[in-house]
Design an enzyme around this catalytic site. Sequence first.
Site, PDB file in Angstrom:
ATOM      1  N   ILE A   1       0.729  -1.372   0.058  1.00 37.06           N
ATOM      2  CA  ILE A   1       0.385  -0.107   0.005  1.00 37.06           C
ATOM      3  C   ILE A   1       0.700   0.900  -0.281  1.00 37.06           C
ATOM      4  O   ILE A   1       2.023   1.121   0.798  1.00 37.06           O
ATOM      5  CB  ILE A   1      -1.147   0.195   1.621  1.00 37.06           C
ATOM      6  N   SER A   2       0.510   2.080  -0.656  1.00 43.59           N
ATOM      7  CA  SER A   2       1.487   3.001  -1.039  1.00 43.59           C
ATOM      8  C   SER A   2       1.643   4.096   0.015  1.00 43.59           C
ATOM      9  O   SER A   2       0.240   4.425   1.035  1.00 43.59           O
ATOM     10  CB  SER A   2       1.183   4.177  -2.371  1.00 43.59           C
ATOM     11  N   GLN A   3       2.828   4.281   0.648  1.00 40.92           N
ATOM     12  CA  GLN A   3       2.467   5.845   1.476  1.00 40.92           C
ATOM     13  C   GLN A   3       1.872   6.752   1.169  1.00 40.92           C
ATOM     14  O   GLN A   3       1.285   7.076   0.453  1.00 40.92           O
ATOM     15  CB  GLN A   3       3.553   6.491   1.659  1.00 40.92           C
TER      16      GLN A   3
END
Length: 224
Positions: free
Chosen positions: A69-71
């Site tokens: 999950i991207s920052q």
Amino acid sequence: MTPEWIEGRGMTSKRTRMRMIERLQTEGIRSEPVLETMASIPRHIFVDEAMAHLAYEDSALPIGYGQTISQPYIVARMTELLLSFGHLKRVLEVGTGCGYQTTVLSKLVDEVYTVERLGILASKATSRWHALSLNNIHSFIADGFQGLKSNAPYDGIIVTACAPELPAALLEQLAPGGVLVIPIGDVSGTQQLYRYHKSGVLQSDGFEFVRFVPLIAGVEGIDH
């Protein structure tokens, strides 16, 4: 998924979520709709419970199957770039993952079409959307390089994995006046975030350097 888990507490509480929003503002995110939307979404339900206390930190987190999950900053930045020319009705997301970016988009555009090559991730994401009562998301298991021709054209396309170059099929599925946001580069080296605007001639702008998992061809069903 219980209402208490969705609401969160302690390190997953609304107060923690608001600290994330304040950090995004200091990092340069200016879009009020994007900030308000991310403030409203319980990001912790999109990661394993053991990692929930890290959900609002500014870092990418593993979600299994070699994916992340991207920052929060990257989610906010890509969404801000996608919407930088105005409201979008129909958006294609390439790379559903855990479904967090999809959820953000669902509250800012009319319809979201999302494709994921791993059926197990698509299934888990769908369960989260049901828990949040989201009904404008259309999920498909498909090869991201090929997009989703059956529902094209799209006013916006967002790609959440790195490609070595802009996939031709995605450009073809972008409507006139549409916007496409994608990280492009070497999976093990330099990657940069690009925004393409299909306005007469294709216009491209490069932004910050990023780090994404690779966009992979093919699909794997829910039994894998």
